[in-house]
Write an enzyme that holds these catalytic residues in place. Sequence first.
Site, short mmCIF file in Angstrom:
data_model
loop_
_atom_site.label_atom_id
_atom_site.label_comp_id
_atom_site.label_asym_id
_atom_site.label_seq_id
_atom_site.Cartn_x
_atom_site.Cartn_y
_atom_site.Cartn_z
N SER A 1 -11.31 0.75 2.81
CA SER A 1 -10.54 0.35 3.98
C SER A 1 -9.94 1.63 4.46
O SER A 1 -9.00 2.14 3.76
CB SER A 1 -9.32 -0.63 3.71
N ARG B 1 0.86 -1.20 -0.06
CA ARG B 1 -0.07 -0.16 0.00
C ARG B 1 0.78 1.49 -0.08
O ARG B 1 0.50 2.33 0.58
CB ARG B 1 -1.14 -0.18 1.12
N GLU C 1 -4.95 4.23 5.42
CA GLU C 1 -4.68 4.11 4.04
C GLU C 1 -4.85 5.32 3.14
O GLU C 1 -3.99 5.24 2.24
CB GLU C 1 -5.54 2.87 4.13
#
Length: 362
Positions: free
Chosen positions: A253, A176, A354
Amino acid sequence: MPDVSADHPITASAAHASSLGAYTTLRLGGPASTLTVVSETDEAVATVRAAARSGQPVLVLAGGSNVVIGDDGFPGTVVLLRTRGVHVADRDARGVLFRVAAGEPWDDFVAHTIENGCSGLEALSGIPGSSGATPIQNVGAYGQEVAQTIEAVHVYDRHEDEVRVLSLPECRFAYRSSIFKNNERWVVLEVDFRLTLSADSAPIRYAELARRLGVEIGERVPAKQVRETVLQLRAGKGMVLDPADPDTQSVGSFFTNPVLSAQEWAAVQDRLVDAGEPPSWPAPNGTVKVPAAWLIEKAGFGKGYAGAGGVAISSKHTLALTHRGGGTTTALLDLAREIRDGVRDRFGVVLHPEPVLVNCSL
């Protein structure tokens, strides 16, 4: 490559924005000083260049699906990227090279590749946002991530004032993350994806997806079948945009899954007297990846848990924080802090956001 030899006036398509929430999936965020809509790659470069020369901060915004903007908005120029286009740049024994404009809606591009007999992105179906956003955080889901298929990223380098092509190693992809995340130097213009010319999917790598498909890990099935199944799975978790479903008014998320060292993992296990054994996956260099959703729920924050001011955990998935209407970014971040601190106190694990936070912090 786009022609960036001449500047274009920033006022050509500029307008004052009332609220940047209108351009994000959270529907949160204050105003921009100036909002400029661009539909051509060279126009995007020229607009960013002109704003920089006038001393204005710049925010490039496309799908708005992975960004949290503060209630005070953005004190500068917001470039609303609406570039479009997909074409085959190369075809050889390694597969088909698709070049996609940064503003192209991601799921439209995924569908296009499958319809044209290519595989490699099918497990990433249904993810909202733009194609140019995917390399920024190395978007991934259901056992695939874009770093597996990206060959190059075309960018405007604001430091050197030039358009460049960054190779896969230069992108520094990690879980990520990439060289682009939280780095104002780069403006993503186009992305090159090298895909396999096959109607069958890439090998299935994710257990939940394999179970739903009725196959073993490593098997292949028609890519169209994977796409349909992933869309069903995501919809069941409120992860496919639906105006009628308030659970989809989120950034997906909110926290990344923590990757723990062997020592950190042992310390977590020592705290699991009442929580049970968590699911986990081996990660590189002896580390362990633990699902943030499990930690959040076991720390006492279940589906539908509500914060103050119109925000709540999704009723379908504990990893998504949603705006139910009439809320503020401050309220959303207060809920995120409550969850983060609760997980830290319960398990000794610090969760990290995130999405990209703009003019706000956690």
